[in-house]
Design a protein around this motif. Structure first.
Motif, PDB file in Angstrom:
ATOM      1  N   ALA A 257       0.813  -1.231  -0.017  1.00 51.17           N
ATOM      2  CA  ALA A 257      -0.023   0.054   0.004  1.00 51.17           C
ATOM      3  C   ALA A 257       1.028   1.393  -0.054  1.00 51.17           C
ATOM      4  N   ALA A 258       0.342   2.327  -0.560  1.00 54.53           N
ATOM      5  CA  ALA A 258       1.213   3.388  -0.543  1.00 54.53           C
ATOM      6  C   ALA A 258       0.491   4.688  -0.735  1.00 54.53           C
ATOM      7  N   ILE A 259       0.908   5.893  -0.197  1.00 49.29           N
ATOM      8  CA  ILE A 259      -0.032   7.089  -0.434  1.00 49.29           C
ATOM      9  C   ILE A 259       1.214   8.118  -1.110  1.00 49.29           C
ATOM     10  N   PHE A 260       0.639   8.595  -2.111  1.00 45.02           N
ATOM     11  CA  PHE A 260       1.198   9.916  -3.050  1.00 45.02           C
ATOM     12  C   PHE A 260       0.545  11.005  -2.803  1.00 45.02           C
ATOM     13  N   LEU A 261       1.346  11.962  -2.576  1.00 48.59           N
ATOM     14  CA  LEU A 261       0.803  13.355  -2.430  1.00 48.59           C
ATOM     15  C   LEU A 261       1.348  14.483  -3.516  1.00 48.59           C
ATOM     16  N   VAL A 262       0.588  15.085  -4.051  1.00 45.10           N
ATOM     17  CA  VAL A 262       1.359  16.081  -4.895  1.00 45.10           C
ATOM     18  C   VAL A 262       1.908  17.122  -4.493  1.00 45.10           C
ATOM     19  N   ASP A 263       3.037  17.453  -4.921  1.00 48.73           N
ATOM     20  CA  ASP A 263       3.762  18.729  -4.115  1.00 48.73           C
ATOM     21  C   ASP A 263       3.062  20.131  -5.105  1.00 48.73           C
ATOM     22  N   LYS A 264       2.528  20.848  -4.625  1.00 47.63           N
ATOM     23  CA  LYS A 264       2.003  21.839  -5.466  1.00 47.63           C
ATOM     24  C   LYS A 264       2.729  22.553  -6.135  1.00 47.63           C
TER      25      LYS A 264
ATOM     26  N   GLY B 257       4.716  -2.601   3.232  1.00 46.28           N
ATOM     27  CA  GLY B 257       4.766  -3.716   2.406  1.00 46.28           C
ATOM     28  C   GLY B 257       6.074  -3.710   1.808  1.00 46.28           C
ATOM     29  N   PHE B 258       6.661  -2.348   1.410  1.00 50.09           N
ATOM     30  CA  PHE B 258       7.894  -2.263   0.495  1.00 50.09           C
ATOM     31  C   PHE B 258       9.153  -2.351   1.397  1.00 50.09           C
ATOM     32  N   ASP B 259      10.228  -2.685   0.907  1.00 47.01           N
ATOM     33  CA  ASP B 259      11.602  -2.657   1.576  1.00 47.01           C
ATOM     34  C   ASP B 259      11.694  -0.854   1.516  1.00 47.01           C
ATOM     35  N   GLN B 260      11.842  -0.371   2.798  1.00 48.57           N
ATOM     36  CA  GLN B 260      11.800   1.048   2.905  1.00 48.57           C
ATOM     37  C   GLN B 260      12.907   1.648   2.513  1.00 48.57           C
ATOM     38  N   GLU B 261      14.162   0.978   2.462  1.00 45.25           N
ATOM     39  CA  GLU B 261      15.356   1.515   1.732  1.00 45.25           C
ATOM     40  C   GLU B 261      15.202   1.854   0.418  1.00 45.25           C
ATOM     41  N   LYS B 262      14.654   0.508  -0.337  1.00 45.06           N
ATOM     42  CA  LYS B 262      14.622   0.610  -1.894  1.00 45.06           C
ATOM     43  C   LYS B 262      13.439   1.794  -2.200  1.00 45.06           C
ATOM     44  N   ALA B 263      12.586   2.008  -1.405  1.00 47.02           N
ATOM     45  CA  ALA B 263      11.399   3.040  -1.654  1.00 47.02           C
ATOM     46  C   ALA B 263      12.266   4.181  -1.453  1.00 47.02           C
ATOM     47  N   LYS B 264      13.033   4.490  -0.454  1.00 50.98           N
ATOM     48  CA  LYS B 264      13.815   5.799  -0.611  1.00 50.98           C
ATOM     49  C   LYS B 264      14.608   6.399  -1.830  1.00 50.98           C
ATOM     50  N   SER B 265      15.012   5.156  -2.571  1.00 48.68           N
ATOM     51  CA  SER B 265      15.661   5.240  -3.825  1.00 48.68           C
ATOM     52  C   SER B 265      14.880   5.751  -5.083  1.00 48.68           C
ATOM     53  N   LEU B 266      13.526   5.733  -4.709  1.00 48.45           N
ATOM     54  CA  LEU B 266      12.593   5.927  -5.933  1.00 48.45           C
ATOM     55  C   LEU B 266      12.841   7.137  -6.454  1.00 48.45           C
ATOM     56  N   PRO B 267      12.701   7.449  -7.837  1.00 45.43           N
ATOM     57  CA  PRO B 267      12.765   8.666  -8.351  1.00 45.43           C
ATOM     58  C   PRO B 267      11.811   9.508  -8.092  1.00 45.43           C
ATOM     59  N   VAL B 268      11.875  10.752  -8.176  1.00 44.52           N
ATOM     60  CA  VAL B 268      10.687  11.995  -7.926  1.00 44.52           C
ATOM     61  C   VAL B 268       9.998  11.938  -9.437  1.00 44.52           C
ATOM     62  N   VAL B 269       8.784  11.875  -9.449  1.00 47.76           N
ATOM     63  CA  VAL B 269       8.150  11.751 -10.654  1.00 47.76           C
ATOM     64  C   VAL B 269       7.301  13.148 -10.769  1.00 47.76           C
ATOM     65  N   LYS B 270       6.872  13.627 -11.915  1.00 52.04           N
ATOM     66  CA  LYS B 270       6.097  14.708 -12.180  1.00 52.04           C
ATOM     67  C   LYS B 270       4.740  14.011 -12.158  1.00 52.04           C
ATOM     68  N   VAL B 271       3.603  14.513 -11.867  1.00 54.50           N
ATOM     69  CA  VAL B 271       2.284  14.198 -12.012  1.00 54.50           C
ATOM     70  C   VAL B 271       1.863  13.782 -13.300  1.00 54.50           C
ATOM     71  N   ASP B 272       1.532  12.462 -13.632  1.00 57.56           N
ATOM     72  CA  ASP B 272       1.265  11.993 -14.942  1.00 57.56           C
ATOM     73  C   ASP B 272      -0.235  12.286 -15.281  1.00 57.56           C
ATOM     74  N   GLU B 273      -0.289  13.620 -15.979  1.00 58.79           N
ATOM     75  CA  GLU B 273      -1.737  14.059 -16.215  1.00 58.79           C
ATOM     76  C   GLU B 273      -2.887  13.021 -16.850  1.00 58.79           C
TER      77      GLU B 273
END
Ligand code: ADP
Length: 551
Positions: free
Chosen positions: A48-55, A67-83
């Motif tokens: 499960a994951a929660i994503f919030l938009v940085d305005k 449920g994720f490996d927290q370390e791995k999650a930290k290395s996830l790339p920052v992504v733009k909101v996919d319109e």
């Protein structure tokens, strides 16, 4: 009412569990993680994951993971909101759940993650707060795990709403803390002491100024202790005001004397307001104190100065009275022998002058002139004391002011010629007869014209003018003499006042009695006398005489 079915009761349970969790959440980071864990557990999913938009940056921020490996999650790339994806879950038609049935359904940026975590299916639910898209709640399942059921799907919107609630309360909290910070800053800077306590007198908050007033180092030292335990509070009588507040009455006292140490004492103006519940019970007190020490000191100083001034004034009055009495007595005492002397001189002059040797004759004249001068002086002094006592009498009779002025100018022309001065008389139109004291008016105008000659240099000009101005007869004597300094203008009508700064300060024959007597005489006629003057340019003395005497 019908019983909820399993489906509905599941939703209710979810909401209940989430809201119970939310209530105990301390900070937002922890909150989102707990919600993610709960969602994973309710949905029985692998992730499960929660994503919030940085305005500001329009990027998606991963705020809660489960449920994720927290370390791995930290290395996830920052992504733009996919319109494209956003539109698929939220547009004008409202929010919808997006089913991710295979890895190819995942947004391209999440596909790597899906691969590395072996995620095959999932649900994406938009988080919406009052029509604003805030982000996603997502769940995911590994290859082989059961795909999310319909009932799980139904749990997604309430879960998203729970997240929206947290975001909402975070925003409110942040606004409140900003406002509180602002208020705290103002209170700490305000030049007044403020403290609050509960209904038993236990300190709840104290601002910086109040700490100084109470001679305390820190808020911590006072919070939790009773205001009534502070000796200064009982000694100064502030306790009575606070007790009154606890009983529900507002109170104010402007002279609370705080003696903190031998070297430090304050005067405070304190206002106490009881803080009441809606029902009217006193919950606590708010006390506001203003340091009025400097004001009280100034007031005391003023009072002392006032006392001194009154004493000085009384002393001055006593001396003035003595002086007046002295002048009065001396003038009366001098007048009688002087009158006798003048009588004898006149007698000698009329009876024996023809028989006297010329040498004695001229001496007799000198004696007569000086006796007359002395008599004039005594008369002036008597006039001054009459004016002060208000007993100066005027004897009105029909008088032509133009005639009086002509007579005086005639007699003065000789003196003026000696100093090479010119004296002119200018009467505008015809002056009416008025009721006035002829002898006294003569004295007044003689004095003004004489002063004009006296205080004007050789070759100067003295102009005497008069005109009918309706209710008043206006006479003015103008010279181009030395003038009077501004600081003396208001004083020359005071008795014995001489302008000492001018070239004539050494001149004898000056007493400073002529103007006060002249003014007194004019005022006794119901008129007015004033002066305009400029040093080096000359002076104009004005007299207004009423044409009709007041009845
Ligand atoms: P006295 O002339 O006897 O001194 P006054 O009461 O008539 O007394 O005048 C008071 C003072 O006012 C004078 O000593 C003089 O300094 C000033 N004063 C009066 N008239 C004039 C004038 N025309 N020009 C300049 N100074 C004057």
């Amino acid at each position: 009412m019908s019983q909820p079915n399993d489906y509905e009761s599941n939703i209710l349970k979810t909401l209940h569990r989430l809201s119970a969790k939310i209530q105990n959440i301390q900070g937002s980071e922890e909150g989102f993680r707990i919600i993610a864990d709960e969602i994973r557990s309710i949905a029985n999913s692998d992730y499960a994951a929660i994503f919030l938009v940085d305005k500001d940056s329009s990027t998606l921020k991963l705020v809660g993971l489960s449920g994720f490996d927290q370390e791995k999650a930290k290395s996830l790339p920052v992504v733009k909101v996919d319109e494209e994806y956003r539109r698929r879950v939220f547009d004008a038609n409202g929010p919808r759940i997006l089913k991710l049935r295979s890895q190819s359904d995942f947004p391209s940026v999440a596909q790597d993650l899906a691969k590395t975590t072996d995620m095959e299916t999932g649900l994406l639910s938009p988080i919406v707060l009052r029509g604003e898209f805030l982000g996603y709640v997502a769940i995911g399942n590994k290859k082989g795990s059961p795909v999310a059921s319909e009932s799980v799907e139904a749990l997604m919107p309430p879960s998203s709403d729970a997240v929206a609630m947290i975001v909402d309360s975070m925003r409110v909290y942040s606004k409140l803390s900003q406002a509180k910070e602002g208020t705290d800053r103002i209170l700490s800077l305000a030049p007044i002491g403020i403290f609050s306590c509960d209904s038993t007198g236990i300190f709840k908050s104290v601002n910086r100024q109040m700490l100084t007033m109470l001679d305390s180092d820190s808020e911590q030292e006072l919070i939790g202790t009773s205001v009534f335990e502070l000796p200064i509070v009982t000694k100064s009588g502030l306790d009575a005001l606070l007790m009154q507040g606890i009983e529900g009455h507002e109170g104010e006292k402007a002279d609370i004397h705080f003696v903190l140490r031998s070297d430090r004492a304050l005067y405070l103006h304190v206002k106490v307001t009881p803080l009441k519940t809606e029902k009217g019970d006193v919950q606590g007190l708010l006390a506001v104190a203003m340091d009025i020490t400097s004001k009280i000191r100034l007031q005391n100083q003023l009072e002392r100065s006032y006392e001194k001034l009154t004493q000085t004034y009384q002393e001055l009055e006593r001396v003035t009275k003595m002086k007046t009495q002295f002048i009065d007595v001396v003038s009366h005492e001098l007048r009688t022998p002087l009158t006798v002397m003048r009588g004898y001189i006149d007698l000698v002059e009329s009876e024996y002058s023809a028989k006297l040797e010329p040498k004695f004759g001229s001496r007799l004249k000198i004696i007569k002139t000086n006796t007359d001068k002395l008599y004039g002086l005594v008369e002036s002094m008597l006039d001054v004391s009459r004016l002060e006592k208000g007993s100066l009498q005027i004897h009105p009779e029909p008088v032509r002011v133009d005639t009086i002025l002509e007579e005086i100018v005639q007699t003065m022309i000789h003196d003026a010629e000696v100093k090479n001065q010119t004296v002119t008389l200018d009467i505008e139109g015809k002056l009416p007869l008025i009721m006035a004291d002829r002898r006294r008016l003569k004295d007044v105008f003689s004095n003004l014209i004489d002063n004009g000659l006296k205080y004007t240099q050789e070759g100067g000009r003295i102009q005497v003018s008069a005109r009918d101005e309706g209710r008043m007869l206006h006479v003015w004597v103008k010279d181009n003499g030395m003038g009077i300094p501004l600081e003396n203008l208001g004083k020359i009508f005071d008795r014995f006042h001489l302008v000492t700064s001018n070239d004539l300060s050494h001149q004898v024959n000056r007493l400073g009695l002529g103007l006060p007597i002249a003014k007194g005489i004019i005022e006794a006629h119901g008129g007015r006398m004033w002066v305009e003057s400029q040093v080096g340019k000359g002076s104009v003395f004005h007299v207004d005489l009423p044409k009709e005497q007041a009845k």
